[in-house]
Design an enzyme around this catalytic site. Structure first.
Site, PDB file in Angstrom:
ATOM      1  CG  PHE A 135       3.487  11.010  12.096  1.00 55.75           C
ATOM      2  CD1 PHE A 135       3.763  12.374  12.072  1.00 55.75           C
ATOM      3  CD2 PHE A 135       3.404  10.335  10.885  1.00 55.75           C
ATOM      4  CE1 PHE A 135       3.947  13.054  10.872  1.00 55.75           C
ATOM      5  CE2 PHE A 135       3.579  11.005   9.677  1.00 55.75           C
ATOM      6  CZ  PHE A 135       3.846  12.368   9.673  1.00 55.75           C
ATOM      7  N   PRO A 140      -5.600   2.110   5.814  1.00 59.58           N
ATOM      8  CG  PRO A 140      -7.325   0.975   6.923  1.00 59.58           C
ATOM      9  CD  PRO A 140      -6.718   2.334   6.760  1.00 59.58           C
ATOM     10  N   GLY A 143      -0.808   4.194   1.739  1.00 57.42           N
ATOM     11  CA  GLY A 143       0.448   4.330   2.486  1.00 57.42           C
ATOM     12  C   GLY A 143       1.336   5.315   1.759  1.00 57.42           C
ATOM     13  CB  SER A 144       3.736   4.858  -1.081  1.00 56.76           C
ATOM     14  OG  SER A 144       4.339   3.732  -0.499  1.00 56.76           O
ATOM     15  CB  THR A 170       4.757   3.716  15.710  1.00 54.46           C
ATOM     16  OG1 THR A 170       5.087   2.945  14.560  1.00 54.46           O
ATOM     17  CG2 THR A 170       5.778   3.448  16.815  1.00 54.46           C
ATOM     18  CD  GLN A 343      25.086 -17.332   4.449  1.00 51.20           C
ATOM     19  OE1 GLN A 343      23.900 -17.070   4.556  1.00 51.20           O
ATOM     20  NE2 GLN A 343      25.525 -18.421   3.852  1.00 51.20           N
ATOM     21  N   GLY A 347      23.545 -21.938  10.912  1.00 56.74           N
ATOM     22  CA  GLY A 347      22.269 -22.429  11.449  1.00 56.74           C
ATOM     23  C   GLY A 347      21.920 -21.761  12.770  1.00 56.74           C
ATOM     24  CD  GLU A 369       9.092   8.031  10.001  1.00 59.35           C
ATOM     25  OE1 GLU A 369       9.601   9.080   9.598  1.00 59.35           O
ATOM     26  OE2 GLU A 369       8.382   7.959  11.019  1.00 59.35           O
ATOM     27  CD  GLU A 373      10.364  -0.062  -3.273  1.00 63.14           C
ATOM     28  OE1 GLU A 373      10.288   0.511  -2.163  1.00 63.14           O
ATOM     29  OE2 GLU A 373      10.501  -1.291  -3.384  1.00 63.14           O
TER      30      GLU A 373
HETATM   31  C1  LIG Z   1       5.527  -1.547  12.006  1.00 60.64           C
HETATM   32  C2  LIG Z   1       5.053  -0.357  11.255  1.00 60.64           C
HETATM   33  C3  LIG Z   1       4.983   0.887  11.880  1.00 60.64           C
HETATM   34  C4  LIG Z   1       4.483   1.994  11.183  1.00 60.64           C
HETATM   35  N1  LIG Z   1       4.329   3.193  11.852  1.00 60.64           N
HETATM   36  C5  LIG Z   1       3.647   4.195  11.227  1.00 60.64           C
HETATM   37  C6  LIG Z   1       3.265   5.384  11.962  1.00 60.64           C
HETATM   38  O1  LIG Z   1       3.612   5.547  13.136  1.00 60.64           O
HETATM   39  N2  LIG Z   1       2.541   6.318  11.318  1.00 60.64           N
HETATM   40  C7  LIG Z   1       2.120   6.187  10.013  1.00 60.64           C
HETATM   41  O2  LIG Z   1       1.442   7.068   9.496  1.00 60.64           O
HETATM   42  N3  LIG Z   1       2.476   5.073   9.296  1.00 60.64           N
HETATM   43  C8  LIG Z   1       3.212   4.079   9.879  1.00 60.64           C
HETATM   44  N4  LIG Z   1       3.531   2.944   9.172  1.00 60.64           N
HETATM   45  C9  LIG Z   1       3.108   2.831   7.777  1.00 60.64           C
HETATM   46  C10 LIG Z   1       4.252   2.945   6.790  1.00 60.64           C
HETATM   47  O3  LIG Z   1       4.717   4.273   6.731  1.00 60.64           O
HETATM   48  C11 LIG Z   1       3.719   2.413   5.454  1.00 60.64           C
HETATM   49  O4  LIG Z   1       3.653   0.995   5.580  1.00 60.64           O
HETATM   50  C12 LIG Z   1       4.580   2.823   4.279  1.00 60.64           C
HETATM   51  O5  LIG Z   1       4.418   4.197   4.036  1.00 60.64           O
HETATM   52  C13 LIG Z   1       4.207   2.025   2.994  1.00 60.64           C
HETATM   53  O6  LIG Z   1       2.843   2.101   2.762  1.00 60.64           O
HETATM   54  P1  LIG Z   1       2.012   0.747   2.481  1.00 60.64           P
HETATM   55  O7  LIG Z   1       2.365  -0.214   3.556  1.00 60.64           O
HETATM   56  O8  LIG Z   1       0.600   1.129   2.350  1.00 60.64           O
HETATM   57  O9  LIG Z   1       2.572   0.197   1.148  1.00 60.64           O
HETATM   58  P2  LIG Z   1       2.205   0.751  -0.323  1.00 60.64           P
HETATM   59  O10 LIG Z   1       2.261   2.224  -0.319  1.00 60.64           O
HETATM   60  O11 LIG Z   1       0.962   0.111  -0.787  1.00 60.64           O
HETATM   61  O12 LIG Z   1       3.438   0.196  -1.137  1.00 60.64           O
HETATM   62  C14 LIG Z   1       3.546  -1.159  -1.594  1.00 60.64           C
HETATM   63  C15 LIG Z   1       4.853  -1.300  -2.325  1.00 60.64           C
HETATM   64  O13 LIG Z   1       4.874  -0.446  -3.456  1.00 60.64           O
HETATM   65  C16 LIG Z   1       6.062   0.319  -3.453  1.00 60.64           C
HETATM   66  N5  LIG Z   1       5.841   1.591  -4.121  1.00 60.64           N
HETATM   67  C17 LIG Z   1       5.221   2.684  -3.626  1.00 60.64           C
HETATM   68  N6  LIG Z   1       5.201   3.662  -4.537  1.00 60.64           N
HETATM   69  C18 LIG Z   1       5.822   3.169  -5.629  1.00 60.64           C
HETATM   70  C19 LIG Z   1       6.127   3.686  -6.906  1.00 60.64           C
HETATM   71  N7  LIG Z   1       5.758   4.918  -7.229  1.00 60.64           N
HETATM   72  N8  LIG Z   1       6.788   2.904  -7.782  1.00 60.64           N
HETATM   73  C20 LIG Z   1       7.123   1.650  -7.459  1.00 60.64           C
HETATM   74  N9  LIG Z   1       6.865   1.085  -6.263  1.00 60.64           N
HETATM   75  C21 LIG Z   1       6.222   1.842  -5.358  1.00 60.64           C
HETATM   76  C22 LIG Z   1       6.382   0.485  -1.990  1.00 60.64           C
HETATM   77  O14 LIG Z   1       7.699   0.869  -1.799  1.00 60.64           O
HETATM   78  C23 LIG Z   1       6.076  -0.906  -1.486  1.00 60.64           C
HETATM   79  O15 LIG Z   1       7.167  -1.734  -1.791  1.00 60.64           O
HETATM   80  C24 LIG Z   1       4.096   1.852   9.835  1.00 60.64           C
HETATM   81  C25 LIG Z   1       4.211   0.613   9.182  1.00 60.64           C
HETATM   82  C26 LIG Z   1       4.652  -0.486   9.886  1.00 60.64           C
HETATM   83  C27 LIG Z   1       4.703  -1.810   9.165  1.00 60.64           C
END
Ligand SMILES: Cc1cc2nc3c(=O)[nH]c(=O)nc-3n(C[C@H](O)[C@H](O)[C@H](O)COP(=O)(O)OP(=O)(O)OC[C@H]3O[C@@H](n4cnc5c(N)ncnc54)[C@H](O)[C@@H]3O)c2cc1C
Length: 388
Positions: A135, A140, A143-144, A170, A343, A347, A369, A373
Site C-alpha cells: 500500500f 518523503p 505522511g499524515s 511495507t 520494568q 536490567g 496507519e 494525534e
Molecule cells: C515501519 C513503517 C512502515 C510503514 N508502512 C507504510 C506503508 O506500508 N504504506 C504507507 O503508505 N505508509 C507506511 N508508513 C508510513 C506511516 O503511515 C507514516 O509514517 C505516518 O502516516 C506518519 O507520517 P510521517 O511519518 O510523515 O509523520 P508526519 O505526518 O510528518 O507527523 C509527524 C508528527 O506530527 C504529528 N501530527 C500529524 N498531524 C498532526 C496534527 N494535525 N496535530 C498535531 N500533531 C500532528 C504526527 O502524529 C507525528 O507525531 C510506514 C511507516 C513506518 C515507520
C-alpha cells in the site's frame, strides 16, 4: 498458556453465540500452527532484520487472508474473527502480522472498489496469497498530511504516467502488486501497479527500531506508464477509498497490538513468579501486583474495543470513530504494557531483545496507519460536529 485461551473462548461466547464453536475451532487450529511454525522464529526475524517471507507463505497456505472475504475464494467469516486471528498472529510475530495486514488492506480495496475484471484478475491471487500486495501512500514530504502528496498521474491516451516517490512502504521489494496513490486531473487517484512495470524501482531496505522482520523501503516512479484500467475505484475519489480501507485496517493494527501486549505480559508474569528478591517472589510484591492487574485490565479493554468496532462493521453501521478509538486505545496500551514488562524484568529487560523487542514492535503502531494525534482529531471532529 497457549496463544488461544479461555479469554478468547469467552469473547467468542459473548460476541458470536451460536457459531462460537466453529470459530473457536478455526482460531484454535491457527493458534496451534502459529505456536509451532511462527513464534519459534520470531526472535530470529528481529535479530536478522528479515526472513518472514517463508512464514508468510505458510500462513497464506493456512488461509489466513481468506477469512474476511465473501467471494473469490474467501471464507466469509465475520470481521471480528479476522481481528482475533490477527491478534493471534501479532502474539506470535508482530512483523508477520503487519505485513499480512497491509496486504489484506489492498485486497479489501480491490474487493470494495475493483471493477469486475480487476476482481477476476487480482483478487484470487491476493486472497490466496499467491501474490503479495503493498500500500503506497506515504511520501518523503507527506505522511499524515497525505493530501499534500507530490506523486502525479497524468493521463496520456489510454494510459497514465506516474512520477514521484513513496517511502516507508511495507512489503516493498517483496510485493507483486502496489496500490499507488497519486494526484490526477480530478483530484487523487489510486492505481494497481504490477512490480514488472518499467519505471518503478524499489530502494534499499530502511533500517528500523522494531518490526524488523517486515521489509520497509522507498518506491520510485519515473515515467511509469500504466493502463487506465489499472485505476482502482473512481477517478478523483482515492482518498474516500483509502479512508474506507484504513478503517478496517485500524482495527487490525489494534488487534495486532493486543497480541503483542499479551505475549509480552505473559513473559513478565512468568518471570515475576520465578524471580526472587528480598526473600520473596517478585510477583508477591504489592507494587508488582498492581502492574499485573493494570496490564491484564488494559489488554482486555483493547481486545473488546477492537471486537466492538469489528461488530459495528459486520452489522453495516458506521464504525469509523470506533475503529480510530480501538487503534488509539490498543496501540498506546501495548506500548505502556511492553514498557511495564521491561520494568518488571529490570536490567534484563533493557538488555534482552526477547523482552524489549515487543516494545519496539508496538511503538510503530501509534504512528503508522493514522498516528494517534491524527486519529484523535478525527474522533473529536466527529464529536464536535455531532453536538453542534
Ligand atoms: C515501519 C513503517 C512502515 C510503514 N508502512 C507504510 C506503508 O506500508 N504504506 C504507507 O503508505 N505508509 C507506511 N508508513 C508510513 C506511516 O503511515 C507514516 O509514517 C505516518 O502516516 C506518519 O507520517 P510521517 O511519518 O510523515 O509523520 P508526519 O505526518 O510528518 O507527523 C509527524 C508528527 O506530527 C504529528 N501530527 C500529524 N498531524 C498532526 C496534527 N494535525 N496535530 C498535531 N500533531 C500532528 C504526527 O502524529 C507525528 O507525531 C510506514 C511507516 C513506518 C515507520
Amino acid at each position: 498458556m497457549g496463544l488461544f485461551h479461555a479469554e478468547h473462548e469467552n469473547v467468542l461466547r459473548t460476541f458470536y453465540g451460536q457459531e462460537r464453536s466453529e470459530y473457536g475451532r478455526i482460531l484454535e487450529s491457527l493458534a496451534a500452527f502459529l505456536e509451532t511454525q511462527v513464534a519459534a522464529g520470531s526472535a530470529g526475524f528481529d535479530a536478522d532484520g528479515g526472513g518472514i517471507r517463508e512464514v508468510r507463505t505458510k500462513l497464506f497456505g493456512q488461509g489466513l487472508c481468506r477469512i474476511p472475504f465473501d467471494s473469490h475464494g474467501g471464507m466469509s467469516l465475520p470481521f471480528g474473527i479476522y481481528a482475533l486471528a490477527m491478534e493471534l498472529v501479532g502474539a506470535a510475530d508482530a512483523p508477520t502480522a503487519m505485513s499480512m495486514a497491509i496486504h489484506n488492506t489492498v485486497a479489501d480495496g480491490v474487493h470494495r472498489f475493483g471493477t469486475p475484471s480487476q476482481k477476476e484478475s487480482v483478487l484470487p491471487d491476493l486472497i490466496s496469497g499467491r501474490r503479495l500486495a503493498a500500500f503506497a501512500l506515504t511520501e518523503p514530504s507527506s505522511g499524515s498530511d497525505a493530501r499534500s502528496m507530490r506523486t502525479t498521474a497524468v493521463g496520456l491516451g489510454t494510459d497514465y504516467v506516474i512520477n514521484g516517490s513513496k517511502t516507508f512502504i511495507t512489503n516493498a521489494g517483496e510485493a507483486d502488486v502496489y496500490l499507488v496513490f497519486a494526484r490526477s486531473e480530478k483530484g487523487y487517484s489510486a492505481f494497481l501497479v504490477d512490480r514488472s512495470v518499467p519505471g518503478m524501482t524499489v530502494g534499499d531496505e530502511i533500517p528500523k527500531l522494531g518490526m524488523r522482520g517486515s521489509r520497509t523501503a522507498e518506491v520510485r516512479f519515473e515515467d511509469c506508464r500504466v493502463p487506465a484500467e489499472s485505476m482502482l475505484g473512481d477517478d478523483g475519489e482515492a482518498f474516500e477509498h483509502a479512508k474506507a480501507m484504513l478503517n478496517g485496517s485500524r482495527i487490525i493494527m489494534g488487534s495486532i497490538c493486543v497480541g503483542i501486549a499479551r505475549t509480552a505480559y505473559g513473559k513478565a508474569l512468568a518471570y515475576s513468579v520465578q524471580r526472587e528478591l528480598f526473600k520473596q517472589r517478585l510477583a508477591d510484591l504489592q507494587i508488582t501486583r498492581e502492574k499485573v492487574a493494570d496490564m491484564r485490565t488494559e489488554i482486555t479493554s483493547g481486545r473488546l474495543l477492537c471486537l466492538y468496532a469489528s461488530r459495528l462493521r459486520e452489522l453495516g453501521l458506521d464504525y469509523s470513530s470506533e475503529a480510530a478509538q480501538a487503534k488509539i486505545l490498543s496501540t498506546e496500551m501495548a506500548v505502556r504494557v511492553c514498557d511495564r514488562v521491561i520494568q518488571i524484568f529490570g536490567g534484563h529487560g533493557y538488555t534482552d531483545a526477547e523482552v524489549h523487542r515487543h516494545w519496539r514492535d508496538a511503538r510503530l503502531l501509534t504512528i503508522g496507519e493514522g498516528a494517534s494525534e491524527v486519529l484523535r482529531m478525527l474522533i473529536a471532529g466527529m464529536e464536535v460536529a455531532g453536538s453542534g
